[in-house]
Design a protein around this motif. Sequence first.
Motif, PDB file in Angstrom:
ATOM      1  N   GLY A  28       0.797  -1.225   0.000  1.00 37.89           N
ATOM      2  CA  GLY A  28       0.000   0.000   0.000  1.00 37.89           C
ATOM      3  C   GLY A  28       0.829   1.275   0.000  1.00 37.89           C
ATOM      4  O   GLY A  28       1.901   1.348  -0.602  1.00 37.89           O
ATOM      5  N   PHE A  29       0.345   2.278   0.741  1.00 38.83           N
ATOM      6  CA  PHE A  29       0.960   3.601   0.730  1.00 38.83           C
ATOM      7  C   PHE A  29       1.760   3.912   1.992  1.00 38.83           C
ATOM      8  O   PHE A  29       2.132   5.060   2.229  1.00 38.83           O
ATOM      9  N   VAL A  30       2.036   2.891   2.811  1.00 29.65           N
ATOM     10  CA  VAL A  30       2.773   3.129   4.058  1.00 29.65           C
ATOM     11  C   VAL A  30       4.145   3.728   3.760  1.00 29.65           C
ATOM     12  O   VAL A  30       4.588   4.679   4.409  1.00 29.65           O
ATOM     13  N   LYS A  31       4.835   3.199   2.773  1.00 25.51           N
ATOM     14  CA  LYS A  31       6.176   3.701   2.416  1.00 25.51           C
ATOM     15  C   LYS A  31       6.126   5.155   1.982  1.00 25.51           C
ATOM     16  O   LYS A  31       7.006   5.954   2.337  1.00 25.51           O
ATOM     17  N   ASP A  32       5.082   5.521   1.223  1.00 29.42           N
ATOM     18  CA  ASP A  32       4.965   6.900   0.752  1.00 29.42           C
ATOM     19  C   ASP A  32       4.686   7.852   1.912  1.00 29.42           C
ATOM     20  O   ASP A  32       5.261   8.944   1.985  1.00 29.42           O
ATOM     21  N   GLN A  33       3.815   7.420   2.812  1.00 31.27           N
ATOM     22  CA  GLN A  33       3.500   8.253   3.974  1.00 31.27           C
ATOM     23  C   GLN A  33       4.728   8.410   4.879  1.00 31.27           C
ATOM     24  O   GLN A  33       4.984   9.490   5.414  1.00 31.27           O
ATOM     25  N   PHE A  34       5.492   7.326   5.038  1.00 33.53           N
ATOM     26  CA  PHE A  34       6.699   7.404   5.860  1.00 33.53           C
ATOM     27  C   PHE A  34       7.723   8.344   5.241  1.00 33.53           C
ATOM     28  O   PHE A  34       8.346   9.155   5.943  1.00 33.53           O
ATOM     29  N   MET A  35       7.924   8.245   3.921  1.00 34.85           N
ATOM     30  CA  MET A  35       8.906   9.122   3.263  1.00 34.85           C
ATOM     31  C   MET A  35       8.507  10.584   3.399  1.00 34.85           C
ATOM     32  O   MET A  35       9.360  11.464   3.607  1.00 34.85           O
ATOM     33  N   ALA A  36       7.201  10.869   3.300  1.00 36.26           N
ATOM     34  CA  ALA A  36       6.728  12.245   3.474  1.00 36.26           C
ATOM     35  C   ALA A  36       7.039  12.730   4.890  1.00 36.26           C
ATOM     36  O   ALA A  36       7.516  13.857   5.090  1.00 36.26           O
ATOM     37  N   TYR A  37       6.794  11.858   5.885  1.00 36.96           N
ATOM     38  CA  TYR A  37       7.096  12.207   7.279  1.00 36.96           C
ATOM     39  C   TYR A  37       8.595  12.396   7.468  1.00 36.96           C
ATOM     40  O   TYR A  37       9.037  13.364   8.109  1.00 36.96           O
ATOM     41  N   LEU A  38       9.392  11.475   6.920  1.00 37.36           N
ATOM     42  CA  LEU A  38      10.842  11.478   7.132  1.00 37.36           C
ATOM     43  C   LEU A  38      11.462  12.796   6.697  1.00 37.36           C
ATOM     44  O   LEU A  38      12.229  13.415   7.459  1.00 37.36           O
ATOM     45  N   PHE A  39      11.123  13.251   5.507  1.00 38.14           N
ATOM     46  CA  PHE A  39      11.793  14.458   5.012  1.00 38.14           C
ATOM     47  C   PHE A  39      11.113  15.745   5.472  1.00 38.14           C
ATOM     48  O   PHE A  39      11.737  16.798   5.485  1.00 38.14           O
ATOM     49  N   ARG A  40       9.868  15.648   5.905  1.00 38.32           N
ATOM     50  CA  ARG A  40       9.251  16.793   6.581  1.00 38.32           C
ATOM     51  C   ARG A  40       9.961  17.044   7.907  1.00 38.32           C
ATOM     52  O   ARG A  40      10.297  18.187   8.252  1.00 38.32           O
ATOM     53  N   GLU A  41      10.244  15.940   8.644  1.00 39.58           N
ATOM     54  CA  GLU A  41      10.969  16.061   9.902  1.00 39.58           C
ATOM     55  C   GLU A  41      12.436  16.430   9.678  1.00 39.58           C
ATOM     56  O   GLU A  41      13.023  17.156  10.480  1.00 39.58           O
ATOM     57  N   ALA A  42      13.014  15.951   8.609  1.00 38.58           N
ATOM     58  CA  ALA A  42      14.411  16.286   8.307  1.00 38.58           C
ATOM     59  C   ALA A  42      14.568  17.782   8.092  1.00 38.58           C
ATOM     60  O   ALA A  42      15.537  18.396   8.552  1.00 38.58           O
ATOM     61  N   VAL A  43      13.598  18.374   7.422  1.00 36.79           N
ATOM     62  CA  VAL A  43      13.621  19.829   7.207  1.00 36.79           C
ATOM     63  C   VAL A  43      13.391  20.558   8.524  1.00 36.79           C
ATOM     64  O   VAL A  43      14.098  21.517   8.868  1.00 36.79           O
ATOM     65  N   ARG A  44      12.402  20.083   9.292  1.00 38.23           N
ATOM     66  CA  ARG A  44      12.076  20.749  10.558  1.00 38.23           C
ATOM     67  C   ARG A  44      13.236  20.682  11.545  1.00 38.23           C
ATOM     68  O   ARG A  44      13.551  21.659  12.228  1.00 38.23           O
ATOM     69  N   GLN A  45      13.916  19.501  11.598  1.00 39.15           N
ATOM     70  CA  GLN A  45      15.017  19.311  12.526  1.00 39.15           C
ATOM     71  C   GLN A  45      16.365  19.709  11.939  1.00 39.15           C
ATOM     72  O   GLN A  45      17.387  19.600  12.618  1.00 39.15           O
ATOM     73  N   ASP A  46      16.349  20.154  10.691  1.00 42.85           N
ATOM     74  CA  ASP A  46      17.581  20.517   9.985  1.00 42.85           C
ATOM     75  C   ASP A  46      18.592  19.359  10.018  1.00 42.85           C
ATOM     76  O   ASP A  46      19.770  19.533  10.343  1.00 42.85           O
ATOM     77  N   SER A  47      18.108  18.147   9.662  1.00 40.05           N
ATOM     78  CA  SER A  47      18.970  16.962   9.636  1.00 40.05           C
ATOM     79  C   SER A  47      19.707  16.904   8.305  1.00 40.05           C
ATOM     80  O   SER A  47      19.186  16.404   7.298  1.00 40.05           O
ATOM     81  N   LYS A  48      20.915  17.431   8.300  1.00 38.19           N
ATOM     82  CA  LYS A  48      21.679  17.515   7.049  1.00 38.19           C
ATOM     83  C   LYS A  48      21.984  16.140   6.470  1.00 38.19           C
ATOM     84  O   LYS A  48      22.003  15.954   5.251  1.00 38.19           O
TER      85      LYS A  48
END
Length: 369
Positions: free
Chosen positions: A207-227
Motif C-alpha cells: 500500500g501507501f505506508v512507504k509513501d506516507q513514511f517518506m513524506a514524514y521522514l523528510f518533513r521532519e528532516a527539514v524541521r530538525q535541519d537533519s543535514k
Amino acid sequence: MKLVETMPRVQVTLMPEEAEDMWHTYNLLQIGDSLMASTIRKVQTESSTGSVGSSRVRTTLCVCVDTIDFDSQACQLRVKGTNIQENQYVKMGAYHTIELELNRKFTLAKKIWDSVVLDRIEQACDPTQKADVAAVVMQEGLANLVLVTPAMTLLRAKVEVTIPRKRRGSCTQHEKALDRFYEAVMQGILRHINFDVVKCILVASPGFVKDQFMAYLFREAVRQDSKILLENRPKFMLVHSSSGHKYSLKGNKYCNLFMLCLLCDSQAAGEVKALEDFYKMLQHEPDRAFYGLAHMEKASEALAIDILLISDKLFRHQDVTTRSRYVRLVDSVRDNGGTLTQLSGVAAILRFPIADLSEPEDDSSSDEE
C-alpha cells in the motif's frame, strides 16, 4: 568472519561463518605463516595381537604454511605445511594438509603484520563495512531495518508500535501513534545506517505506508535541519513488498531483481568506472596514466597519485621485500588522500603529469604480478 581472540602483532584466532570468509582467509594466508586448526589425520594402530589397522582421528595441528590451494567455485581452502608442534599422531616436520571448515576456528600467526593484513581482518570481521545496501521493510506498526551484504541479510533494528484503528469522527489517536511509529523508524535509520558506506536504502511496504513514511521522514528532516538525511535523499528508493516482515523482500520478484542489480552495481561501479577512466586517460592524456611498480613509487613520492588500481594477488607475493614495496605504496597513497580500487596488476591515474615518468622502468617489477 568472527574474531574469536587476538594477540596484537602476534596471532589472531578467527572463525569463518560464510563461504566468502574463505576468500578473506585465502587473502590473509602467506607462505611461512603458522596455522593452527582442527583437522582429520589417518593414523596406523597396532593391536595387542600384532595386527595393524588404520583409523581417522580428529586432532589439532600447527603447521608452517607451504602451499595454499583455494577452490573459488566451491569456496574450499586447503593448506599444506609441516607440523611445528608436538602431537601424538603427527611427527615434527611431517607434512599434513588442513582443510579449513566453516564454523571451526583457526589461529594464524605471522612474522610481519602489515596494514593490508590488518585492514583485511577488519573488513572480514565487520559485515557492516560490506553492506552498501540497506532496506526498511514496513507495514503499519511494524518495520524491519536490514543491511544487505553479498552473503547475508543482517537485521539491525525491529520497530513495533501498536496503531489503534481509526474511529468514526476522530483519527487523532491513530495519527499520533503513526507519528510515534515513523519517528522510531527514522531514529533507527539514523542509528544503524552508515551513509558513508550505504549507497542505497530501499523502503518497502504494501500500500501507501512507504509513501506516507517518506513524506514524514523528510518533513521532519527539514524541521530538525537533519543535514545527513537531506544530503542523502537521492539514496532512498521506494519498492513494493507484501508485508513488513523481513522475508517479504525475498517473496517479491521485482524487489529481488532490483536488489541483485543494485548490489552488483554498488559494489562494482567504483572499480568499473576507475578502470574506464584509466583507459580513457591512457588514450587521451597518457602522461597521467601509468602502470608498473617502479613508476607508481616515483609518482607516489611526488604525491601525484589520485587513484591507485591494485590487485589483491600482489599482496600474496612470496618475496617479503616485494610485498613490502606494495604495502608502502598503498599506505603512502592513503596517507596523501588518494583513492584505492582493484585491477589485475598495479596502475594509477595521476593528479598531474610527471616529467620523465614515461621512461622505461629500471627493474623487473613488470613481471611481479
